[in-house]
Design an enzyme around this catalytic site. Structure first.
Site, PDB file in Angstrom:
ATOM      1  N   PHE A 149       0.900  -1.132   0.046  1.00 14.08           N
ATOM      2  CA  PHE A 149       0.003   0.127  -0.164  1.00 14.08           C
ATOM      3  C   PHE A 149       0.773   1.151  -0.106  1.00 14.08           C
ATOM      4  CE2 PHE A 149       0.790  -0.080   4.695  1.00 14.08           C
ATOM      5  CZ  PHE A 149       1.061   1.334   4.802  1.00 14.08           C
ATOM      6  N   LYS A 173      -1.132  -6.945  -9.145  1.00 10.23           N
ATOM      7  CA  LYS A 173      -2.324  -6.996  -7.968  1.00 10.23           C
ATOM      8  C   LYS A 173      -1.553  -6.025  -6.992  1.00 10.23           C
ATOM      9  CE  LYS A 173      -3.063  -8.512  -4.396  1.00 10.23           C
ATOM     10  NZ  LYS A 173      -3.527  -7.476  -3.374  1.00 10.23           N
ATOM     11  N   GLU A 176      -4.856  -3.813  -1.833  1.00  8.42           N
ATOM     12  CA  GLU A 176      -6.329  -3.528  -1.801  1.00  8.42           C
ATOM     13  C   GLU A 176      -6.888  -2.445  -0.990  1.00  8.42           C
ATOM     14  OE1 GLU A 176      -4.461  -5.823  -0.414  1.00  8.42           O
ATOM     15  OE2 GLU A 176      -5.685  -6.641   1.640  1.00  8.42           O
ATOM     16  N   SER A 226       5.434  -6.947   3.202  1.00  9.28           N
ATOM     17  CA  SER A 226       5.772  -7.207   4.523  1.00  9.28           C
ATOM     18  C   SER A 226       6.621  -8.444   4.642  1.00  9.28           C
ATOM     19  CB  SER A 226       4.716  -7.518   5.680  1.00  9.28           C
ATOM     20  OG  SER A 226       3.871  -8.426   5.284  1.00  9.28           O
ATOM     21  N   CYS A 281       9.264   2.131   3.393  1.00  8.88           N
ATOM     22  CA  CYS A 281      10.230   0.807   3.722  1.00  8.88           C
ATOM     23  C   CYS A 281      11.617   1.430   4.119  1.00  8.88           C
ATOM     24  CB  CYS A 281      10.407  -0.133   2.305  1.00  8.88           C
ATOM     25  SG  CYS A 281      10.874   0.541   1.126  1.00  8.88           S
ATOM     26  N   GLU A 382       8.537  -4.223  13.068  1.00 11.94           N
ATOM     27  CA  GLU A 382       8.790  -2.958  12.087  1.00 11.94           C
ATOM     28  C   GLU A 382       7.292  -2.246  12.514  1.00 11.94           C
ATOM     29  OE1 GLU A 382       7.462  -3.736   7.841  1.00 11.94           O
ATOM     30  OE2 GLU A 382       8.859  -2.220   7.377  1.00 11.94           O
TER      31      GLU A 382
END
Ligand code: NAD
Length: 497
Positions: A149, A173, A176, A226, A281, A382
């Protein structure tokens, strides 16, 4: 409620299963869309479209493919603000940051315009009498990208620019949680001349991801997300015979040596720790100050926090927006409680911010914890939010040891004025991307991006030269044009001497 459908064969295709997920505007807390979740049959439909487009795209000349990428570059430049707006509305990051994300994606498109050069092979004349050998790299076929995301524009471009330039067709993909920008990109690619079926999008959760991992006609999967899911994607994708690169989570340290300029350190720590609300990240999540400089570092960071303007990403005054969902915001905030219970000192608690208390949006103010230790949850997990931890170290060796023992190895930064110390650090630190006085060392597009240890599963970093290698396979041709009159049977193994 407006629906977000798939992009298959060059047009929007609504999902038919009735399974959907909510998409929010994080600044208002309102649900704005329902995103359709793909079934395995719908994933197959997208793969069929990609398969159908493959022979034509693969055969398109390198110059024509390069032309299309030049046009994509122009359109990205023209539509930068529209794409950024689409990102801000579903992710929450401030508009200027979203523009920066598009810009870093655009760099990868610029790299892909060099595809005629990037696919050059090697040629050896006369390896044996009358025999030449050459190597070429060819596309894999249909390849897929599964993205997180936090960069709904840039990370898909990291993958699909090189993949398509190499002659593959692509199935994306996206997350969402903020699927909208993927369709803005799809339209832009079409307008730039990407043929129908070369770029496709399906949305969804584990069901769609598993269908991708199991589909026999998908040759390779690129993943960013992740660490637990990266591990899963790598294990299952490779078990199904696919080439997989799976980039995972991070815990990025910024080591501050006593000779560093404290104001520069504090500016960098605040910028890299709280930019995009810590949902990068490559965000700095741990500041490790060495020796007696620690108090000054903590004070200088704390001084800056009240001055950072938190607000809606669309407000040009805002420097930090909300988090992506309420659940994520609450999880991030919970580390302030666990940190405090486990002995950390909460210097600034973002829950004191007016927007946390009063806004229906998913806001959390900037938070700072000192005296965090490696045993605490706030260090081990994290956090992926605007909570910066300070872990104090007595010596340089202790600081490097902390980084090297951490299970992640995405990015790290060292702040110092000592070139010798910096050189030693580069030599011994076990992390894939290193910044020297640079807090977010994301490589430019003509290098490759990737961490070590739990931050990457697979052997290829993403984009740049390693991206080209990942999306192609080598073929070596040995050829001769002999005189048929001299032909004879020879059962010996081919010799070169
Ligand atoms: P995530 O792992 O939850 O989701 C990533 C993708 O995997 C999404 O498309 C999601 O739909 C899918 N997914 C989620 N759960 C799944 C499951 N159980 N089975 C199959 N697929 C599943 O990650 P996120 O929360 O969207 O993104 C944040 C994470 O991504 C952070 O850990 C961050 O560090 C990481 N990240 C890493 C990099 C990098 O380059 N290393 C870059 C950006 C983000």
């Amino acid at each position: 409620m407006e629906r977000i459908g798939f992009w298959i064969g060059g047009k929007i295709v609504p999902g038919e299963s009735g399974r959907t997920g909510p998409v929010y505007n994080p600044a208002t807390g309102e649900q704005t869309h329902e995103v359709d979740f793909a079934t395995p049959q719908e994933v197959s439909k997208a793969v069929e479209a990609a398969k159908e487009a493959l022979p034509g795209w693969r055969a398109t000349s390198l110059s024509k493919r390069a032309d299309v990428f030049f046009r994509i570059r122009e359109l990205l430049e023209e539509r930068k603000t529209d794409i950024a707006r689409a990102i801000t509305l579903q992710h929450g990051k401030v508009l200027s940051d979203a523009v920066g994300e598009v810009q870093r994606g655009l760099e990868n498109v610029e790299y892909a315009t060099g595809i005629p050069h990037l696919l050059q092979g090697a040629f050896s004349e006369q390896v044996s009498t009358g025999i030449d050998v050459y190597s070429i790299r060819q596309p894999l076929g249909v390849v897929a990208g599964i993205t997180p995301f936090n960069f709904p524009g840039m990370v898909p471009i990291w993958m699909c620019a090189n993949a398509m330039a190499c002659g593959n067709t692509f199935l994306l993909k996206p997350s969402e949680k903020d699927p909208g920008p993927s369709l803005v990109l799809a339209e832009l690619f079409k307008d730039a001349g990407i043929p129908d079926g070369v770029f496709n999008v399906v949305h969804g959760d584990k069901v769609a991801v598993d269908a991708i991992l199991e589909h026999p006609d998908i040759a390779a999967v690129s993943f960013v997300g992740s660490t637990p899911i990266a591990k899963y994607i790598y294990a299952n994708g490779t078990a199904n015979g696919k080439r997989v690169q799976a980039l995972g989570g991070a815990k990025n340290h910024m080591i501050v040596l006593p000779d560093a300029d404290i104001d520069m350190v504090a500016d960098s720590a605040v910028s890299a720790g709280y930019g995009s609300a810590g949902e990068r990240c490559m965000s700095v999540s741990v500041v490790t100050s060495v020796g007696k400089v620690s108090d000054r570092v903590v004070d200088a960071i704390a001084d800056r926090l009240p001055k950072v303007k938190v607000g809606s990403g669309l407000d040009p005054e805002s420097e930090m927006g909300p988090l992506v969902t309420r659940e994520h915001r609450d999880k991030v905030a919970s580390y302030l409680d666990s940190g405090s219970a486990q002995g950390a000192r909460v210097i600034t608690d973002g829950r004191e911010h007016a927007l946390y208390k009063e806004s229906p949006g998913f806001f959390l103010g900037l938070s700072l914890m000192d005296e965090v230790t490696p045993q605490m949850d706030a260090y081990r997990d994290e956090i992926f939010g605007p909570v910066l931890s300070v872990v104090r170290a007595d010596t340089y060796d202790q600081a490097v040891d902390l980084v090297n023992r951490n299970p992640y190895g995405n990015g790290v930064a060292l702040f110092t004025r000592d070139g010798g110390a910096a050189r030693q650090f580069i030599f011994e630190v076990e992390v894939g991307m290193v910044g020297i006085n640079v807090p977010i060392p994301v490589p430019v597009a003509y290098y490759s991006f990737g961490g070590w240890k739990g931050s990457l599963f697979g052997d290829s970093h993403m984009y740049g030269p390693e991206g080209i290698r990942f999306y192609t396979r080598g073929k070596v041709v040995t050829q001769r044009w002999p005189d048929p009159a001299k032909s004879a049977v020879d059962l010996g193994f081919p010799r070169t001497r």
